[in-house]
Motif scaffolding. Structure first.
Motif, PDB file in Angstrom:
ATOM      1  N   TYR A  98       0.815  -1.214   0.000  1.00  0.00           N
ATOM      2  CA  TYR A  98       0.000   0.000   0.000  1.00  0.00           C
ATOM      3  C   TYR A  98       0.847   1.262   0.000  1.00  0.00           C
ATOM      4  O   TYR A  98       1.936   1.299   0.606  1.00  0.00           O
ATOM      5  CB  TYR A  98      -0.950   0.030   1.207  1.00  0.00           C
ATOM      6  N   ASN A 124      -3.501  -4.597  -3.765  1.00  0.00           N
ATOM      7  CA  ASN A 124      -3.979  -5.465  -2.685  1.00  0.00           C
ATOM      8  C   ASN A 124      -2.919  -6.486  -2.287  1.00  0.00           C
ATOM      9  O   ASN A 124      -2.036  -6.843  -3.064  1.00  0.00           O
ATOM     10  CB  ASN A 124      -5.279  -6.158  -3.084  1.00  0.00           C
ATOM     11  N   HIS A 158     -10.988  -5.651   3.983  1.00  0.00           N
ATOM     12  CA  HIS A 158     -10.192  -5.177   5.119  1.00  0.00           C
ATOM     13  C   HIS A 158     -10.528  -3.730   5.403  1.00  0.00           C
ATOM     14  O   HIS A 158     -11.265  -3.101   4.647  1.00  0.00           O
ATOM     15  CB  HIS A 158      -8.695  -5.322   4.804  1.00  0.00           C
ATOM     16  N   HIS A 196      -8.903   0.192   6.450  1.00  0.00           N
ATOM     17  CA  HIS A 196      -7.738   1.073   6.649  1.00  0.00           C
ATOM     18  C   HIS A 196      -8.158   2.097   7.684  1.00  0.00           C
ATOM     19  O   HIS A 196      -8.961   2.981   7.391  1.00  0.00           O
ATOM     20  CB  HIS A 196      -7.349   1.792   5.357  1.00  0.00           C
ATOM     21  N   HIS A 231     -12.533  -1.383   2.763  1.00  0.00           N
ATOM     22  CA  HIS A 231     -12.166  -1.742   1.400  1.00  0.00           C
ATOM     23  C   HIS A 231     -12.576  -3.181   1.130  1.00  0.00           C
ATOM     24  O   HIS A 231     -11.912  -4.109   1.602  1.00  0.00           O
ATOM     25  CB  HIS A 231     -10.660  -1.538   1.197  1.00  0.00           C
TER      26      HIS A 231
HETATM   27 CU   LIG Z   1      -7.400  -1.603   0.890  1.00  0.00          CU
END
Ligand SMILES: [Cu+2]
Length: 459
Positions: free
Chosen positions: A203, A227, A240, A242, A410
């Motif tokens: 990321y 990803n 998931h 963030h 996400h």
């Molecule tokens: Cu993400």
């Protein structure tokens, strides 16, 4: 009467005992009234002119880490700020000073603001990542000219060989307008965006600060990159969160004298009254360090006021922290099988703590790059006993730090695919997801900071 005096004396002694000086701290006393300069009429028009980014006339940075000081002058207001790379805590804003009106003295509003951590728990996998854990000074990536707007520029911090910060002076749309039968006026706003990219393996996180001409400050986190590739194909499609915890050391007209309040709007659950609704302002957490859950029905905001600095209406100057989340993330370590961390910091949205230099230094800990997680530095979990809210100190008339956690969820979808990916594998680049919050002036000015006239001019 006598009892009150005794209490007052005890309070003054307590306040004096807890006050800590910060290098470079200063206070304007009294605060001059906001002025309408000759630029006012030029500012009222189809488009605000002006706005120039330049190195600070006086460098207000107070750090040995890579840094620089930039200044931007708008029509009425101006900002000067340090921007630095604080190692594990990455791109950090502050000290930051505001000029409230033309020719006014600089006023300190912020000491230091940064991302405290980025927590990324996955749904199906055991990953419960604390992205600041592996971070170093090198996690702030190189910026290229293609990254910034056409009018943007790149900033190379002190003792660095590559630029790591983008600076953009942006039109931010309508600041105010009024349209009447006999006249119409409009004012577009501007902002200085200062941003950099924090690398967390697959990321890339965009840490983005916005200093606006109306005195507000925006704090934004953009999540992009690709990803999780480590257990593909499943990890590339697993949902998931963030979740970004921000730490904001607000020093309104200097470090001392600040008080935290909770603002709430209530309807329907109030005792019989002629009013259909009430707005309340109460001491944050009863006036002590603590945490708070955001209630969107109450339009809750956290207000930091400097009780010792009044505007020309006699009101204490302040900033309100406005949340604008897409949802509130809550995480459950035990159910998720996390035996190393309790994730207690994910059970609330706001926290306010009293500033202590020892807590600040343990949190950044640049020389030793020791990692503490939010349960430790914010809630006092071992080995940080007594840290953060744990010692229940006063948040009235003192030096405050505000914390806020903003999350994006996400759940990968077909836009996460690269061209040609099979449906069970996502190797594409994720479109950026934004989260963040605003600090909005509340009685910080005496009147519309951007030249808004009386209604008589547009009826
Ligand atoms: Cu993400």
């Amino acid at each position: 009467m006598r009892r009150c005096s005794t209490l007052l004396l005890a309070f003054i002694i307590a306040a004096a005992a807890t006050a800590q000086s910060k290098a470079g701290d200063f206070t304007i006393d009294p605060l001059p009234a906001q002025r309408l300069g000759p630029v006012k009429m030029r500012a009222v028009g189809p488009r605000a002119t002006g706005g120039a980014v330049r190195p600070c006339t006086e460098n207000i940075c107070d750090t040995t880490q890579p840094h620089t000081c930039v200044e931007v002058n708008f029509e009425e207001t101006a900002w000067r700020t340090c921007i630095s790379n604080q190692g594990r805590r990455s791109l950090t804003l502050g000290p930051t000073d505001l000029r409230r009106s033309p020719g006014a003295p600089w006023m300190r509003v912020l000491r230091e603001a940064s991302v405290a951590d980025i927590f990324v728990p996955y749904h199906s996998f055991a990953f419960r990542l604390y992205d600041m854990q592996q971070a170093t000074e090198a996690s702030l990536l190189e910026m290229r000219q293609a990254d910034v707007a056409a009018s943007g520029s790149l900033i190379t911090l002190s003792n660095q060989s590559i630029p790591q910060v983008g600076a953009e002076l942006n039109d931010r749309g309508i600041a105010w307008l009024c349209k009447g039968l006999s006249g119409q006026q409009v004012r577009r706003g501007q902002e200085l965006a200062l941003w950099g990219v924090f690398d967390a393996q697959n990321y890339d996180f965009i840490i983005d600060y916005r200093l606006r001409d109306d005195g507000s400050i925006g704090f934004r986190m953009g999540s992009t990159g690709f990803n999780n590739p480590y257990f593909e194909p499943l990890s590339t499609t697993d949902a998931h969160m963030h979740s970004t915890l921000w730490r904001v050391d607000i020093d309104l007209n200097g470090s001392g004298g600040d008080t935290a309040h909770t603002l709430a709007h209530r309807e329907g659950d109030i005792p019989p009254t002629p009013l259909a609704a009430i707005d309340t302002e109460s001491p944050f957490n009863g006036g002590r360090e603590g945490t708070m859950v955001w209630d969107p029905v109450q339009f809750n905001t956290i207000l930091i006021e400097d009780e010792t600095t009044k505007n020309s209406h006699g009101n204490p100057i302040g900033y309100e922290l406005h949340a604008n989340p897409e949802g509130l993330s809550r995480h459950y370590a035990q159910e998720a099988g996390n035996v190393t961390r309790q994730e207690r910091f994910t059970k609330f949205d706001f926290a306010v703590t009293h500033y202590k230099e020892s807590e600040r230094n343990a949190f950044f800990d640049t020389p030793h790059v020791r990692y503490l997680d939010p349960d430790q530095y914010l809630l006092g979990a071992s080995p940080a006993a007594g840290f953060g809210v744990a010692d229940n100190e006063s948040v009235t008339d003192t030096d405050l730090v505000v914390w806020y956690r903003a999350s994006v969820h996400h759940d990968p979808h077909d836009e996460d695919h690269a061209p040609g990916d099979p449906n069970f594998l996502m190797t594409g680049i994720t479109l950026v997801h934004w989260s963040g919050f605003e600090l909005i002036p509340r009685n910080l000015f005496d009147f519309n900071p951007l030249g808004g006239p009386s209604r008589n001019n547009c009826q």
